[in-house]
Design a protein around this motif. Structure first.
Motif, mmCIF file in Angstrom:
data_model
loop_
_atom_site.group_PDB
_atom_site.id
_atom_site.type_symbol
_atom_site.label_atom_id
_atom_site.label_comp_id
_atom_site.label_asym_id
_atom_site.label_seq_id
_atom_site.Cartn_x
_atom_site.Cartn_y
_atom_site.Cartn_z
ATOM 1 N N UNK A 259 0.846 -1.199 0.000
ATOM 2 C CA UNK A 259 0.000 0.000 0.000
ATOM 3 C C UNK A 259 0.880 1.247 0.000
ATOM 4 N N UNK A 260 0.556 2.178 -0.895
ATOM 5 C CA UNK A 260 1.347 3.407 -1.021
ATOM 6 C C UNK A 260 0.419 4.615 -0.951
ATOM 7 N N UNK A 261 0.739 5.561 -0.076
ATOM 8 C CA UNK A 261 0.000 6.819 0.017
ATOM 9 C C UNK A 261 0.479 7.716 -1.132
ATOM 10 N N UNK A 262 -0.374 7.970 -2.132
ATOM 11 C CA UNK A 262 0.074 8.728 -3.310
ATOM 12 C C UNK A 262 0.545 10.141 -2.979
ATOM 13 N N UNK A 263 -0.109 10.799 -2.028
ATOM 14 C CA UNK A 263 0.294 12.167 -1.653
ATOM 15 C C UNK A 263 1.668 12.163 -0.976
ATOM 16 N N UNK A 264 1.867 11.199 -0.068
ATOM 17 C CA UNK A 264 3.148 11.097 0.629
ATOM 18 C C UNK A 264 4.255 10.727 -0.362
ATOM 19 N N UNK A 265 3.931 9.812 -1.287
ATOM 20 C CA UNK A 265 4.912 9.389 -2.285
ATOM 21 C C UNK A 265 5.340 10.574 -3.140
ATOM 22 N N UNK A 266 4.377 11.377 -3.571
ATOM 23 C CA UNK A 266 4.704 12.539 -4.408
ATOM 24 C C UNK A 266 5.576 13.534 -3.632
ATOM 25 N N UNK A 267 5.257 13.717 -2.360
ATOM 26 C CA UNK A 267 6.034 14.649 -1.527
ATOM 27 C C UNK A 267 7.492 14.192 -1.428
ATOM 28 N N UNK A 268 7.691 12.887 -1.197
ATOM 29 C CA UNK A 268 9.047 12.332 -1.079
ATOM 30 C C UNK A 268 9.791 12.453 -2.405
ATOM 31 N N UNK A 269 9.095 12.141 -3.504
ATOM 32 C CA UNK A 269 9.721 12.199 -4.830
ATOM 33 C C UNK A 269 10.125 13.623 -5.179
#
Length: 461
Positions: free
Chosen positions: A403-413
């Motif tokens: 499971x991946x939080x898309x908002x958190x993933x975008x922030x990290x990227x």
């Protein structure tokens, strides 16, 4: 409400807040009325406690204390809004509670001191003319040959040997026993735990204690031999480290390694490639890219280290504590992957010490991140949506099934890519001196031994 500001170290704003007499009196009376309705006083019904009795039983000090608790919090919130102060974290009182209680007199103006953390300030130095030393990793073709040799060894066929003595590269099956070598007269005693049967020894330099492999070379099957050797000083068993020993070794079997040919069949067995030429080309490219990336990482590390010298960051403790938590969380995850029992390390007693030890790393990480973010903002270094999407797809593929939080993933990227682009931009501007791999580490060790401080390589034009 009168508010006086004062800039404090560690990205804090000091506030002197004066509460009007009427506000203080109203807050006190409101609290007295609330307590009169809710307090449980023996002999009186709730809400029917006379004011003098309430003050006598609870005490004016207690009532002033609970009044101040709300009054200070509300006044501080109002002061921050009134002065347009962007605070982070909670406030700290700069006046002691006992002092405030003594000073607070309902119906008179009341002043208290507080401090709040505010977003950090970054002062950029001359970051466009950095001069750094970095270690260069050069592609060594031997890496490719070593890779093939390792795979050949894994796929090797062991062929029994009977007509010659043991040679380097063979596999020997031995029985062995270690006996202490006495000083002076007397016979040695068998050493507990230093014996074995049908023990495999790959006859390669550097295996086991010094001299054992070399002693087996030349032996023939069924031959027994005594080898006087010495345990190394760093041997894991302290009772044996540096001690002389005589090994009695019987060579039971000798086998030669028959390595597979480096042909197309080999390539298909160890990879997805159909020919050895394709596999060799792909591996060579990987090793070259790995060397280039390692060199680039060395340059970027040198640049971030130099930035910490030419730029200053005023860090609030709120952010430092958050970063300390992140450092410990990452450490815990790595230890868990290694199978280490976290329950024994991260105890209530150990946690303060662990946080204290992690603080320097957290501060350095924060400084580097904030400096790079400020440079990216000043130099208008931005990202394209296509860059973010490409990196996102790569990470999602690696994390497939999780499971991946898309908002958190975008922030990290976005943070990762911005850091990379900023460092690449700085690398183009910097003067970089590449030195052989291991040079800088050797210099650090020399400086550490001599007690000298590392020299600052920063130059200005």
């Amino acid at each position: 409400m009168k508010v006086t500001q004062e800039k404090l170290p560690d990205s804090q704003i000091g506030l002197e807040i004066e509460i009007p007499a009427e506000t203080g009196k109203k807050a006190y009376e409101t609290k007295v009325n609330t307590l009169a309705r809710t307090a449980n006083i023996p002999g009186f019904r709730k809400g029917k406690v006379p004011r003098p009795i309430l003050l006598q039983r609870l005490g004016t000090r207690y009532i002033k204390a609970v009044t101040l608790e709300e009054l200070v919090q509300k006044s501080l919130e109002k002061a921050l809004e009134q002065e347009s102060i962007d605070s982070i974290g909670n406030y700290t009182l700069r006046s002691s509670l006992d002092e405030l209680i003594e000073k607070f007199k309902p119906g008179e103006p009341f002043t208290f001191l507080a401090a709040v953390d505010v977003p950090p300030t970054v002062e950029l130095g001359d970051y466009q003319t950095l001069s750094v030393k970095a270690e260069e990793t050069v592609y060594d073709p031997q890496q490719l040959e070593d890779w093939f040799k390792e795979r050949q060894e894994k796929l090797a066929t062991l062929v029994p040997v009977e007509d010659r003595g043991a040679e380097m590269g063979d596999v020997a099956i031995v029985d062995y026993k270690g006996v202490s070598t006495p000083e002076g007269e007397g016979e040695g005693e068998p050493i507990e735990g230093v014996e074995g049967t049908d023990f495999r020894v790959d006859l390669e330099p550097g295996r086991f204690i010094e001299g054992m492999v070399e002693g087996i070379v030349g032996m023939k099957p069924e031959e027994t031999k005594e080898l006087p050797l010495t345990f190394p000083d760093d041997y894991p068993r302290e009772d044996l480290a540096g001690k002389p020993v005589t090994f009695t070794i019987t060579l039971k079997e000798l086998k030669a390694k028959e390595l597979p040919e480096l042909d197309d069949d080999f390539a298909e067995e160890v990879s997805e490639y159909e020919t050895i030429a394709e596999l060799r080309e792909s591996l060579e490219k990987q090793f070259q890219e790995s060397a280039e990336n390692e060199t680039k990482q060395s340059i970027h590390t040198a640049i971030t280290s130099e930035l910490s010298k030419v730029c200053t960051v005023d860090l609030p403790d709120t952010l430092v504590q958050d970063e300390v938590t992140r450092v410990l969380t990452q450490t815990a995850m790595q230890m868990e992957q290694m199978g280490i029992d976290l329950g024994q390390l991260f105890t209530q007693e150990n946690l303060p010490k662990l946080r204290e030890n992690a603080r320097p790393e957290a501060i350095e990480r924060l400084k580097q991140t904030l400096i790079l973010q400020e440079i990216a903002k000043v130099e208008a270094i931005t990202l394209e949506d296509s860059e973010i999407e490409e990196r996102s797809n790569e990470i999602k593929e690696q994390l497939q099934g999780q499971e991946v939080d898309p908002d958190k993933l975008r922030e990290v990227i976005e943070e990762q890519l911005t850091t990379e682009k900023t460092l690449n931009w700085l690398q183009e501007k910097a003067t970089v001196e590449l030195v052989p791999k291991g040079t800088l580490e050797a210099e650090k060790e020399t400086e550490s031994e001599s007690g000298e401080e590392p020299t600052n390589t920063q130059e200005t034009e």
